[in-house]
Scaffold this active site. Sequence first.
Site, PDB file in Angstrom:
ATOM      1  N   ALA A 107      78.169  34.883  62.940  1.00 60.62           N
ATOM      2  CA  ALA A 107      79.380  35.536  63.445  1.00 60.62           C
ATOM      3  C   ALA A 107      78.990  36.192  64.757  1.00 60.62           C
ATOM      4  O   ALA A 107      78.696  37.384  64.809  1.00 60.62           O
ATOM      5  CB  ALA A 107      79.872  36.569  62.433  1.00 60.62           C
ATOM      6  N   GLU A 108      78.950  35.398  65.831  1.00 58.26           N
ATOM      7  CA  GLU A 108      78.350  35.888  67.077  1.00 58.26           C
ATOM      8  C   GLU A 108      79.047  37.120  67.631  1.00 58.26           C
ATOM      9  O   GLU A 108      78.386  38.009  68.166  1.00 58.26           O
ATOM     10  CB  GLU A 108      78.312  34.777  68.138  1.00 58.26           C
TER      11      GLU A 108
ATOM     12  N   PHE B 290      69.837  30.016  70.655  1.00 58.11           N
ATOM     13  CA  PHE B 290      69.973  29.111  71.807  1.00 58.11           C
ATOM     14  C   PHE B 290      70.957  29.736  72.809  1.00 58.11           C
ATOM     15  O   PHE B 290      71.947  30.353  72.410  1.00 58.11           O
ATOM     16  CB  PHE B 290      70.501  27.747  71.376  1.00 58.11           C
TER      17      PHE B 290
ATOM     18  N   PHE C  24      74.744  29.532  72.546  1.00 52.69           N
ATOM     19  CA  PHE C  24      75.438  30.291  71.496  1.00 52.69           C
ATOM     20  C   PHE C  24      75.999  31.612  72.019  1.00 52.69           C
ATOM     21  O   PHE C  24      76.887  32.204  71.402  1.00 52.69           O
ATOM     22  CB  PHE C  24      74.504  30.559  70.308  1.00 52.69           C
TER      23      PHE C  24
ATOM     24  N   HIS D 136      72.695  22.762  73.251  1.00 51.74           N
ATOM     25  CA  HIS D 136      71.379  23.305  72.928  1.00 51.74           C
ATOM     26  C   HIS D 136      70.412  23.215  74.117  1.00 51.74           C
ATOM     27  O   HIS D 136      69.227  23.517  73.966  1.00 51.74           O
ATOM     28  CB  HIS D 136      70.762  22.547  71.750  1.00 51.74           C
TER      29      HIS D 136
END
Lengths: 334, 325
Positions: free
Chosen positions: B57-58, B81, B84, B127
Amino acid sequence: MNTALKTTTLSHEQKVKLFTNLVRGNHYDKMMYRRMMQGKLIGFYHPAEGGVAPGVGACSFLNQDDNLNPHHRGHGIIHMISKGVDVRTFLAEHTGKDTGCCKGRSAWHFSYPEHKVYQQSGFIGHNFAPTVGWGWAAKRRGKGQVVMNCSGDGSYGEGRAHESLLMAQNWKLPVIFFCENNSMAIFASAEEMHPLPDISSLAQGFGMPAMVVDGQDVFAVAEAALVAIDRARRGEGPTFVECKTQRFKEHDIGTPDLRGWEERSDEEHQQMRNREPVTLATEKVLADDVLTQLQIEDIHEAALREIEEVEAFADNSEIANPTEEELMAAVFAD
Amino acid sequence: MRTLTLIDAIKEAYQEELRRDDDVFMVGQDIRGGIFPHTKGLVEEFGSDRILDTPIAESGMYGVALGAAQEGMRPIVDFMFGGFSYVTFSECSVTTGQYHFLHGSQRALPITMTAGVGTGQRLANDHAMSIHGTFAHHPGIKVAMPSTPYDAKGMFKAAIRDNNPVMIPWHMGIMMLKGEVPEEDYVVPLGVADIKREGTDVTVLANSLQLQNALKVADKLHGEGISCEVIDPRSFVPFDLETVLRSLEKTNRLVVVDEDWESGSFANTVSAKVMEQGFDLLDAPVTRVTLPDMPVPGGYMEDYIAPNVNKIEAAIRSVLARIAA
């Protein structure tokens, strides 16, 4: 109300404080509306009329070191005066003056770190992420501080809201998810944008206790808020409080007053105005012998005098006029 | 002197700062288990309260840092990464960058952000993308990236101690690069470029994996009598233009290697600044080696498009081929 939650009874002093803040908040909102129409406010204004009770109930009994995210409606002024913030520098900020709380740089992105009102964001739902951090910091300190996280039904469309509910419940953070559901997000009807009639149904999925209260009744709101605040202070974790409230005016001054894509009806307006929060509270304090008519008039007069002083402070301040170099030097802290 | 890998040098910076200051803590996803080795084992010394794992849950994860920083703490956020970080970009870039300035300089946000970035793993766009240029574009955030283990320890410590938000990614392509790292406490200040190799014929500005590539090319060209000055900007914000201009007084030629897309890149910013402030120093146009404007492909195709020693060498030869007017 969730039967597992305790109830509370308001004292005489608490009722007087709530009524006073409700009257103040209502006059402040009308002042903001008037100034916007007079061209004496920078940017825009999202009127709170009809929905002023939830903020008063949520914030009147917070301590200075409790965190507050004010609802954007009313630009937070009702929540902040109820918490005890001196809003002279807020109005100065909103008029672009150098005495503003953010030196005139922010228009309406006020912040009062000393009251733990850290930000007003231009993004709806951006209260939810830092709420986790405030709650986490409060829990780590262990001094019984709470986080009053106020926002509307629309903000619960954000994924951030769901992340915040998840993490607050996971870590049993001292947070009150205080949803002021006026059933409108700009034009969009909550009925159309949410699958269930109560936004607080979301809490169930996280195992979080929830209450639904009449958001037009400032006393009912405060009772619910106090129960939730008490739970948070005692380390029992977050509570969801949903207030069913109203919005009498358009979304922000100048937009049409629509529900969906159609004009809101006269019937809807009439029904709403039958439940005007200051009228309801006045009837109640008179009926319950909390205040006399004379005392009520004094409260109104004092509120208007207070607002005159706040306006004079803003009007007598200079327009902020820094150089570009001075502004560049402020991008980073030392 | 003792040698460490770049990733272990970063870890040592965390350890020293976590010991030094109780307000420092880390938040991320699976950092306790050490999804990348820079956090491996930290939980054993510092506990789950300071090496904090969150759900996937960024926004909420970054919110821990943002809220805690407003409360006076000094969080380190690991995005795992670089790509993200974009999941919570409005918080970690827009809101964070504007915070101190817009709110009247009332409160700074001492947040350190990090993530693994870069090509070399053949993992494809989300990525493999670089993020330094994007973060540098948004005012109010310092942006830096280390190229050596020595710089990694010193720069991460500087970032953690800085009162401003700092995005300091590390390149996966040099994760295991070894170099000398002092055991004692030191910082490498942000905003100071470093001449990694002195030379007289051409200036090559490069960072991280590409700095290492540029040094290899400089070695090779030295055999032909071509002298390359290789400068590591180390920080993108603030950027030490002075060091580059001083170098151009000597070399009059500049190649900027930037592992980021060509459009809107740091390389473009440098090129424009040099054109405006150092035009008279140039004997040839500033030449850039960047990623082409396409999503970074995965698999073997990554090798065709990423900056590498061959592309850097070709760029150097092209600016040297220009005859001074």
